[in-house]
Every structure is written in C-alpha cells, then in structure tokens.
Write an enzyme that holds these catalytic residues in place. Structure first.
Site, PDB file in Angstrom:
ATOM      1  N   GLY A 195       0.816  -1.216   0.000  1.00  0.00           N
ATOM      2  CA  GLY A 195       0.000   0.000   0.000  1.00  0.00           C
ATOM      3  C   GLY A 195       0.844   1.257   0.000  1.00  0.00           C
ATOM      4  O   GLY A 195       2.023   1.218  -0.349  1.00  0.00           O
ATOM      5  N   LEU A 222       0.395   3.592  -2.092  1.00  0.00           N
ATOM      6  CA  LEU A 222       0.754   3.435  -3.502  1.00  0.00           C
ATOM      7  C   LEU A 222       1.228   4.733  -4.146  1.00  0.00           C
ATOM      8  O   LEU A 222       0.761   5.824  -3.820  1.00  0.00           O
ATOM      9  CB  LEU A 222      -0.443   2.889  -4.287  1.00  0.00           C
ATOM     10  CG  LEU A 222      -0.964   1.520  -3.815  1.00  0.00           C
ATOM     11  CD1 LEU A 222      -2.112   1.059  -4.714  1.00  0.00           C
ATOM     12  CD2 LEU A 222       0.137   0.467  -3.786  1.00  0.00           C
ATOM     13  N   GLN A 274       3.382   6.166  -8.116  1.00  0.00           N
ATOM     14  CA  GLN A 274       3.470   5.868  -9.559  1.00  0.00           C
ATOM     15  C   GLN A 274       4.332   4.633  -9.850  1.00  0.00           C
ATOM     16  O   GLN A 274       4.144   3.968 -10.859  1.00  0.00           O
ATOM     17  CB  GLN A 274       4.013   7.084 -10.319  1.00  0.00           C
ATOM     18  CG  GLN A 274       3.080   8.287 -10.319  1.00  0.00           C
ATOM     19  CD  GLN A 274       1.733   7.981 -10.982  1.00  0.00           C
ATOM     20  OE1 GLN A 274       1.653   7.274 -11.975  1.00  0.00           O
ATOM     21  NE2 GLN A 274       0.669   8.511 -10.410  1.00  0.00           N
ATOM     22  N   HIS A 318       4.407   1.825  -8.090  1.00  0.00           N
ATOM     23  CA  HIS A 318       3.484   0.687  -7.986  1.00  0.00           C
ATOM     24  C   HIS A 318       2.580   0.638  -9.217  1.00  0.00           C
ATOM     25  O   HIS A 318       2.330  -0.426  -9.786  1.00  0.00           O
ATOM     26  CB  HIS A 318       2.587   0.822  -6.753  1.00  0.00           C
ATOM     27  CG  HIS A 318       3.302   0.752  -5.434  1.00  0.00           C
ATOM     28  ND1 HIS A 318       3.399   1.825  -4.595  1.00  0.00           N
ATOM     29  CD2 HIS A 318       3.930  -0.264  -4.811  1.00  0.00           C
ATOM     30  CE1 HIS A 318       4.059   1.478  -3.492  1.00  0.00           C
ATOM     31  NE2 HIS A 318       4.398   0.215  -3.608  1.00  0.00           N
ATOM     32  N   MET A 357      11.352   6.021  -6.906  1.00  0.00           N
ATOM     33  CA  MET A 357      10.136   6.279  -6.134  1.00  0.00           C
ATOM     34  C   MET A 357       9.972   5.271  -5.018  1.00  0.00           C
ATOM     35  O   MET A 357      10.265   4.087  -5.190  1.00  0.00           O
ATOM     36  CB  MET A 357       8.925   6.204  -7.042  1.00  0.00           C
ATOM     37  CG  MET A 357       8.663   7.521  -7.647  1.00  0.00           C
ATOM     38  SD  MET A 357       6.971   7.675  -8.135  1.00  0.00           S
ATOM     39  CE  MET A 357       7.126   9.232  -8.963  1.00  0.00           C
ATOM     40  N   SER A 383       7.533   4.796  -1.058  1.00  0.00           N
ATOM     41  CA  SER A 383       6.611   5.399  -0.083  1.00  0.00           C
ATOM     42  C   SER A 383       7.418   6.170   0.959  1.00  0.00           C
ATOM     43  O   SER A 383       6.934   7.123   1.563  1.00  0.00           O
ATOM     44  CB  SER A 383       5.772   4.337   0.619  1.00  0.00           C
ATOM     45  OG  SER A 383       5.826   3.119  -0.049  1.00  0.00           O
TER      46      SER A 383
HETATM   47  P1  AMP Z   1       6.128  -2.325  -1.624  1.00  0.00           P
HETATM   48  O1  AMP Z   1       4.739  -1.806  -1.492  1.00  0.00           O
HETATM   49  O2  AMP Z   1       7.180  -1.316  -1.244  1.00  0.00           O
HETATM   50  O3  AMP Z   1       6.313  -3.660  -0.970  1.00  0.00           O
HETATM   51  O4  AMP Z   1       6.368  -2.558  -3.182  1.00  0.00           O
HETATM   52  C1  AMP Z   1       5.495  -3.362  -3.921  1.00  0.00           C
HETATM   53  C2  AMP Z   1       6.110  -3.629  -5.274  1.00  0.00           C
HETATM   54  O5  AMP Z   1       6.307  -2.398  -5.963  1.00  0.00           O
HETATM   55  C3  AMP Z   1       7.494  -4.310  -5.185  1.00  0.00           C
HETATM   56  O6  AMP Z   1       7.602  -5.280  -6.205  1.00  0.00           O
HETATM   57  C4  AMP Z   1       8.435  -3.153  -5.420  1.00  0.00           C
HETATM   58  O7  AMP Z   1       9.681  -3.562  -5.967  1.00  0.00           O
HETATM   59  C5  AMP Z   1       7.646  -2.333  -6.411  1.00  0.00           C
HETATM   60  N1  AMP Z   1       8.125  -0.955  -6.444  1.00  0.00           N
HETATM   61  C6  AMP Z   1       8.201  -0.098  -5.404  1.00  0.00           C
HETATM   62  N2  AMP Z   1       8.742   1.077  -5.801  1.00  0.00           N
HETATM   63  C7  AMP Z   1       9.020   0.943  -7.119  1.00  0.00           C
HETATM   64  C8  AMP Z   1       9.603   1.796  -8.111  1.00  0.00           C
HETATM   65  N3  AMP Z   1      10.027   3.021  -7.804  1.00  0.00           N
HETATM   66  N4  AMP Z   1       9.747   1.310  -9.353  1.00  0.00           N
HETATM   67  C9  AMP Z   1       9.338   0.052  -9.666  1.00  0.00           C
HETATM   68  N5  AMP Z   1       8.781  -0.800  -8.792  1.00  0.00           N
HETATM   69  C10 AMP Z   1       8.626  -0.363  -7.532  1.00  0.00           C
END
Ligand code: AMP
Length: 282
Positions: free
Chosen positions: A31, A33, A35, A37, A186, A188
C-alpha cells in the site's frame, strides 16, 4: 472496484475467472501506492485479462516493530488511485488475522544463498518474511504472472527462486525502476523526507550513473571505493553499503567475466530514512 477482505471471497471470484480461461496477473504491495506501484499494475493489465493487487502490510517481514507500526496505511487513497488506472482491478486487502490466524511467524527458507547478501545482512529475517507471505498469496491466488519491481532487485531474484523451489507454474516478471523526475527511485519512504533532503537524495542515482560509466574501465573495487569517497564528501547522506554483484548469484564481483551481467546495489540513509537503489552495469 472490488475490495476483497477474505481468502474465501477472493478464491471464489478467481475460480469463476479460471473456469473461463482468463489469465490473472498479480501485483503484491504494502500500500501507500505511488506511480512506481502503478507502473507494475499497468504492465500487469496489459498482459493479463484480470489483475489482483494485494495491499497488505506484512508483519513478518519487518525486523523492527516500530517500522511495522509506523508503516503508512492509506487504503482509501490507494483504491482511489487504482481506480484511475482501471475499475476492473481486484484489490485484496486482508487483515493479518485472516492471513496468519494466531500464528504471526515466518517459515524458514533456503534461497540458495541469495538471502545472505546485501539486504540480507542488514535486515534480519526479512526474506523469510517475504517468502512466507508470497507463498501464502501464491497458493491463494495462483496467478499466471506476478510482477515485481527491480527497485527491490534482490527480492525479485528471491521470488524467482521461491517459485522454482516450490515448483509453482507462475511467471515472475521484473519491472523497471520508476523514478522521480530528478532520478530518485520512487518509494513510499520518500514522502517522509524533507523537501530539501528529497532533492539532495537525487545524488544517489546520479552517483550510480557515474559508477556505471566508471565500471567500463575500472574494477568493481575501484568503482566501490570511488562511491564510498563520494558519499564521505556528502553533507547529509550516509552510505550504508555499495556492492557490485552478479545478477544471478548476487555474490560480490571479484573478476569481471564477459558473459556475466552485473548490477551495482546501494543503501543510503537520508534524514534517518533508509533508501535503496540499484543499476544495471552491463
Ligand atoms: P512495496 O509496497 O514497497 O512492498 O512494493 C510493492 C512492489 O512495488 C514491489 O515489487 C516493489 O519492488 C515495487 N516498487 C516499489 N517502488 C518501485 C519503483 N520506484 N519502481 C518500480 N517498482 C517499484
């Protein structure tokens, strides 16, 4: 948009889709979220007839309880954002109890050594927690394709290893790192940086780009030493580690080999917030 809270409801929705031979893509998230994600979600939508996005702050992958408690939970904003991409997305947002019952604990995994490098050294038990939740989610959803950001490249490799070891028929698809306009990957966590520090954190990607250039004519050790010096000079950013590793084994590069691929991996503290990034070197 459907927001499902229980395994049984999700399974019954997916059963219907599978009976109609629809393909299912899965994007796991915690979550808050952004860009980055959404870039995964868009890719999943372009390659599958239906997409499940999970929004679940997984307790077993946090080594510090304080981080778990402080992790942003913004389900209303998240679903609104997903709605702007497609109303067809199926959101799965279960409680910890729904997923773990009374036993909030990690299973132990061997990822053939991938788990001992880089993030594994600094985040105790993290990858067992990631393996535990993804095994549960994969068993519930059984997607055709699952999407992971290369921002967490080590995690992406570990998930590939997980499905290989569990012999699950799921394609694990890596997605490019999505960056802010000045280059910062990017995350969170970027929201917690002051405006000034956020601007300064662009230095991380800028340094990775120069490291990539230097890697053409210099050894991994020379490049790493150069990066360490650059951060020593920086007034606000603290380097935790810089590593140059083989993308298959994630082991530190000792001697370059022409037919192997390498990446540089970095973790940096900015305003006490831990940021990670990486770049393909060849
Ligand atoms: P998280 O919510 O941080 O666990 O991330 C969920 C998914 O989004 C994971 O596969 C992350 O690698 C991906 N993700 C997070 N930030 C980025 C980003 N800046 N660029 C590409 N994928 C991302």
């Amino acid at each position: 948009m459907e927001v499902l809270k229980t395994k049984s409801k999700l399974k019954s929705v997916l059963k219907l889709l599978k009976e109609q031979n629809k393909s299912v893509g899965f994007v796991p998230t915690m979550g808050a979220l952004h860009q980055g994600h959404l870039s995964l979600v868009k890719k999943a939508l372009s390659e599958n007839s239906h997409v499940v996005v999970s929004i679940f702050v997984n307790p077993t992958q946090f080594d510090k309880n304080e981080d778990l408690v402080n992790y942003p939970r913004t389900l209303a904003e998240d679903t609104e954002l997903l709605n702007t991409v497609s109303e067809k997305i199926i959101v799965f947002s279960p409680s910890a109890k729904e997923i773990y019952s009374e036993n909030v604990a990690s299973e132990r995994f061997s990822f053939d050594g991938l788990e001992f490098e880089m993030e594994g050294k600094f985040r105790d038990g993290h990858f067992d927690g990631v393996g535990t939740i993804l095994k549960k989610f994969f068993e519930i959803i059984m997607p055709n394709n699952a999407y992971f950001g290369e921002k967490d490249f080590q995690q992406f490799r570990i998930v590939q290893k997980l499905v290989e070891k569990l012999d699950l028929p799921i394609n694990i698809i890596g997605c490019d790192i999505y960056r802010e306009s000045h280059g910062l990957a990017m995350s969170s966590r970027n929201e917690r940086l002051s405006k000034d520090t956020r601007q300064q954190a662009a230095f991380i990607y800028k340094t990775l780009l120069t490291a990539k250039n230097r890697f053409v004519k210099n050894s991994a050790n020379e490049v790493k030493k150069w990066v360490i010096k650059e951060f020593e000079k920086h007034p606000t950013l603290d380097l935790e580690y810089i590593e140059i590793a083989n993308i298959k084994t994630l082991k530190p590069l000792v001697r370059k080999s022409k037919n192997q691929k390498y990446r540089a991996f970095i973790a940096v503290f900015a305003d006490n917030i831990r940021l990670i990034d990486n770049i393909a070197l060849n």
